[in-house]
Scaffold this motif. Structure first.
Motif, PDB file in Angstrom:
ATOM      1  N   TYR A 179     117.879 -99.987 -44.330  1.00 35.51           N
ATOM      2  CA  TYR A 179     118.729 -98.939 -43.763  1.00 35.51           C
ATOM      3  C   TYR A 179     118.018 -98.487 -42.482  1.00 35.51           C
ATOM      4  N   LEU A 180     118.351 -99.155 -41.394  1.00 32.63           N
ATOM      5  CA  LEU A 180     117.569 -99.029 -40.168  1.00 32.63           C
ATOM      6  C   LEU A 180     117.698 -97.674 -39.499  1.00 32.63           C
ATOM      7  N   VAL A 181     118.905 -97.119 -39.486  1.00 35.31           N
ATOM      8  CA  VAL A 181     119.135 -95.861 -38.771  1.00 35.31           C
ATOM      9  C   VAL A 181     119.705 -94.793 -39.694  1.00 35.31           C
ATOM     10  N   GLU A 182     120.764 -95.127 -40.413  1.00 37.01           N
ATOM     11  CA  GLU A 182     121.397 -94.168 -41.312  1.00 37.01           C
ATOM     12  C   GLU A 182     121.119 -94.540 -42.766  1.00 37.01           C
ATOM     13  N   PRO A 183     120.919 -93.551 -43.631  1.00 34.10           N
ATOM     14  CA  PRO A 183     120.494 -93.823 -45.005  1.00 34.10           C
ATOM     15  C   PRO A 183     121.538 -94.486 -45.891  1.00 34.10           C
ATOM     16  N   ASP A 184     122.779 -94.592 -45.427  1.00 36.82           N
ATOM     17  CA  ASP A 184     123.824 -95.214 -46.241  1.00 36.82           C
ATOM     18  C   ASP A 184     124.505 -96.377 -45.531  1.00 36.82           C
ATOM     19  N   LYS A 185     123.869 -96.888 -44.471  1.00 32.56           N
ATOM     20  CA  LYS A 185     124.427 -98.011 -43.709  1.00 32.56           C
ATOM     21  C   LYS A 185     123.424 -99.170 -43.737  1.00 32.56           C
ATOM     22  N   PRO A 186     123.605-100.124 -44.663  1.00 32.49           N
ATOM     23  CA  PRO A 186     122.613-101.197 -44.808  1.00 32.49           C
ATOM     24  C   PRO A 186     122.750-102.291 -43.758  1.00 32.49           C
ATOM     25  N   SER A 187     121.686-103.019 -43.599  1.00 30.57           N
ATOM     26  CA  SER A 187     121.682-104.269 -42.844  1.00 30.57           C
ATOM     27  C   SER A 187     120.871-105.261 -43.658  1.00 30.57           C
ATOM     28  N   MET A 188     121.102-106.538 -43.437  1.00 26.54           N
ATOM     29  CA  MET A 188     120.403-107.576 -44.193  1.00 26.54           C
ATOM     30  C   MET A 188     119.692-108.524 -43.247  1.00 26.54           C
ATOM     31  N   HIS A 189     118.559-109.064 -43.718  1.00 22.17           N
ATOM     32  CA  HIS A 189     117.688-109.860 -42.867  1.00 22.17           C
ATOM     33  C   HIS A 189     117.083-110.977 -43.702  1.00 22.17           C
ATOM     34  N   ALA A 190     117.065-112.192 -43.173  1.00 21.15           N
ATOM     35  CA  ALA A 190     116.562-113.325 -43.942  1.00 21.15           C
ATOM     36  C   ALA A 190     116.186-114.476 -43.031  1.00 21.15           C
ATOM     37  N   LEU A 191     115.443-115.402 -43.583  1.00 24.26           N
ATOM     38  CA  LEU A 191     115.127-116.650 -42.902  1.00 24.26           C
ATOM     39  C   LEU A 191     115.889-117.767 -43.614  1.00 24.26           C
ATOM     40  N   ILE A 192     116.729-118.461 -42.868  1.00 32.60           N
ATOM     41  CA  ILE A 192     117.546-119.553 -43.401  1.00 32.60           C
ATOM     42  C   ILE A 192     116.873-120.879 -43.065  1.00 32.60           C
ATOM     43  N   ILE A 193     116.862-121.792 -44.024  1.00 32.01           N
ATOM     44  CA  ILE A 193     116.273-123.114 -43.780  1.00 32.01           C
ATOM     45  C   ILE A 193     117.393-124.150 -43.706  1.00 32.01           C
ATOM     46  N   LEU A 194     117.584-124.732 -42.537  1.00 33.49           N
ATOM     47  CA  LEU A 194     118.606-125.754 -42.340  1.00 33.49           C
ATOM     48  C   LEU A 194     118.201-127.054 -43.056  1.00 33.49           C
ATOM     49  N   PRO A 195     119.162-127.929 -43.351  1.00 35.96           N
ATOM     50  CA  PRO A 195     118.826-129.218 -43.975  1.00 35.96           C
ATOM     51  C   PRO A 195     117.810-130.017 -43.165  1.00 35.96           C
ATOM     52  N   SER A 196     117.771-129.796 -41.857  1.00 37.96           N
ATOM     53  CA  SER A 196     116.809-130.488 -40.997  1.00 37.96           C
ATOM     54  C   SER A 196     115.395-129.943 -41.159  1.00 37.96           C
ATOM     55  N   GLY A 197     115.281-128.797 -41.855  1.00 37.45           N
ATOM     56  CA  GLY A 197     113.978-128.156 -42.017  1.00 37.45           C
ATOM     57  C   GLY A 197     113.729-127.030 -41.029  1.00 37.45           C
ATOM     58  N   HIS A 198     114.567-126.920 -39.992  1.00 37.65           N
ATOM     59  CA  HIS A 198     114.407-125.843 -39.023  1.00 37.65           C
ATOM     60  C   HIS A 198     114.707-124.491 -39.681  1.00 37.65           C
ATOM     61  N   LYS A 199     113.931-123.499 -39.305  1.00 39.37           N
ATOM     62  CA  LYS A 199     114.104-122.163 -39.858  1.00 39.37           C
ATOM     63  C   LYS A 199     114.804-121.276 -38.840  1.00 39.37           C
ATOM     64  N   VAL A 200     115.762-120.494 -39.320  1.00 43.17           N
ATOM     65  CA  VAL A 200     116.569-119.635 -38.461  1.00 43.17           C
ATOM     66  C   VAL A 200     116.473-118.195 -38.967  1.00 43.17           C
ATOM     67  N   ARG A 201     116.103-117.317 -38.107  1.00 46.38           N
ATOM     68  CA  ARG A 201     116.045-115.883 -38.438  1.00 46.38           C
ATOM     69  C   ARG A 201     117.447-115.290 -38.306  1.00 46.38           C
ATOM     70  N   MET A 202     117.928-114.634 -39.364  1.00 47.33           N
ATOM     71  CA  MET A 202     119.285-114.103 -39.351  1.00 47.33           C
ATOM     72  C   MET A 202     119.295-112.610 -39.670  1.00 47.33           C
ATOM     73  N   HIS A 203     120.165-111.897 -38.949  1.00 46.10           N
ATOM     74  CA  HIS A 203     120.369-110.463 -39.168  1.00 46.10           C
ATOM     75  C   HIS A 203     121.863-110.213 -39.330  1.00 46.10           C
ATOM     76  N   PHE A 204     122.211-109.480 -40.376  1.00 48.47           N
ATOM     77  CA  PHE A 204     123.603-109.157 -40.678  1.00 48.47           C
ATOM     78  C   PHE A 204     123.775-107.641 -40.554  1.00 48.47           C
ATOM     79  N   LEU A 205     124.656-107.210 -39.652  1.00 50.73           N
ATOM     80  CA  LEU A 205     124.731-105.793 -39.288  1.00 50.73           C
ATOM     81  C   LEU A 205     126.135-105.231 -39.469  1.00 50.73           C
ATOM     82  N   HIS A 206     126.186-103.927 -39.761  1.00 48.11           N
ATOM     83  CA  HIS A 206     127.462-103.210 -39.810  1.00 48.11           C
ATOM     84  C   HIS A 206     127.209-101.722 -39.552  1.00 48.11           C
TER      85      HIS A 206
END
Length: 363
Positions: A179-206
């Motif tokens: 909850y980056l700014v407001e206590p009831d507004k979540p965001s999600m964050h993760a590292l995704i691993i592609l089939p090629s092995g490359h890692k992608v940093r992802m952020h999901f915001l609302h």
């Protein structure tokens, strides 16, 4: 007739000029949204003035000139989201399934009960990652059927219109809900691993929009976008940021996000892909977004059919093509942009250190 056109011209001029002020009041920031609608209204009014006014009078030419300047100004903002503008993200040359990632970003509208229609949409398009906004416990129960194909999940069901779920076919590691700014507004964050092995940093915001029923100012939304932008700008791994940002693609604050983050908008040069409002064709603008680092090119971008929500879902397929970095250029950041971003973060007492960096926790 002259008085009528004078009043209309003054109103349209105010609606054009007020957003220039960097005030965060909701009713001013809300004027960032309908630039396409204002452009069309100004264009029609300008045509009527040229047809109906006595152009031998200098005053009437003044009205025409003012409206012409307003038209050019509105066009400047929306032109990048038309085919008249060069694309910012190059089209993928040779799609490689091991290096591609298909994402659906969907605000499902919490009271919407057409889960069957939405699930059918997901199965037809077979995304690798599905992110849902406004998904509560009821929606979570309906989406449970996806877990056979999407074994990696992050779940945060809420009944305040800010629940969020992520379903992934690809491995997700170092997942965090914050909850980056407001206590009831979540965001999600993760590292995704592609089939090629490359890692992608992802952020999901609302973040919440500036509105009389949410936040009277845009400061909370803007601060969240700014600190995420600052955080990903320091990342050495590929980055994708997606979600319902409650801001239009052409606003100053979205442009500020792109400048600070260095991320690219695949819409530029391809179209607006307006995702809201699904029920009113004459009141639509791009609220749901996907931005990415220069590591990716675009295979496909589409606004999917309606499924009962007030938003359309956005489908994006990216391809990891690291060798084409130098072919793509985004927006340049200036010292004034950095100062403005710093001010927005300070106003909410947040910083980029609040944003999870999933790649930092690799073992």
């Amino acid at each position: 007739m002259q008085l009528t056109f004078l009043i209309i011209t003054v109103i349209l001029t105010l609606l054009t000029v007020l957003p220039i002020l960097r005030l965060e009041a909701w009713w001013i920031r809300g004027l960032d949204f309908p630039r396409l609608q204002l452009f069309l209204i100004i264009l029609i009014t300008l045509a009527l003035e040229l047809l109906l006014l006595d152009l031998s009078l200098p005053f009437n030419w003044g009205l025409v000139t003012v409206l012409w300047l307003c038209l050019i100004y509105q066009a400047w903002w929306i032109a990048p989201y038309t085919f008249l503008f060069p694309v910012e993200v190059k089209t993928a040359r040779a799609p490689d399934r091991k290096k591609s990632i298909k994402i659906i970003t969907a605000n499902v509208l919490m009271p919407n009960r057409n889960a069957a229609g939405f699930l059918e949409l997901v199965r037809e398009n077979e995304p690798d990652i599905l992110v849902t906004l406004e998904s509560d416990s009821w929606w979570e129960a309906q989406l449970d059927s996806l877990e056979t194909d999407y074994p990696y999940t992050i779940k945060c069901p809420l009944d305040n219109l800010y629940g969020m779920h992520v379903y992934s076919k690809f491995p997700m590691i170092n997942c965090q809900t914050e909850y980056l700014v407001e206590p009831d507004k979540p965001s999600m964050h993760a590292l995704i691993i592609l089939p090629s092995g490359h890692k992608v940093r992802m952020h999901f915001l609302h973040p919440a929009p500036p509105s009389p029923t949410e936040n009277e100012e845009s400061s909370e939304r803007d601060a969240e976008l700014v600190i995420v932008a600052k955080s990903v700008a320091d990342s050495d791994v590929p980055v994708i940021v997606t979600g319902d940002l409650n801001d239009v693609a052409w606003s100053e604050t979205t442009r500020l996000f792109r400048k600070i983050s260095g991320l690219f908008d695949p819409r530029v040069g391809r179209g607006m892909f307006n995702t809201f409002h699904a029920d009113y064709w004459y009141l639509r603008w791009p609220l749901d977004h996907l931005f990415h680092s220069r590591h990716f090119t675009l295979q496909h971008l589409e606004r999917l059919p309606s499924f009962g929500s007030d938003h359309f879902a956005l489908y994006t397929e990216l391809v990891f093509e690291h060798g084409r970095n130098d072919e793509q250029n985004g927006l340049d950041v200036e010292s004034d942009d950095k100062a403005w971003a710093r001010k927005k973060a300070v106003s909410q007492n947040v910083s980029k250190s609040d944003v999870p960096q999933p790649e930092k926790h690799l073992v």
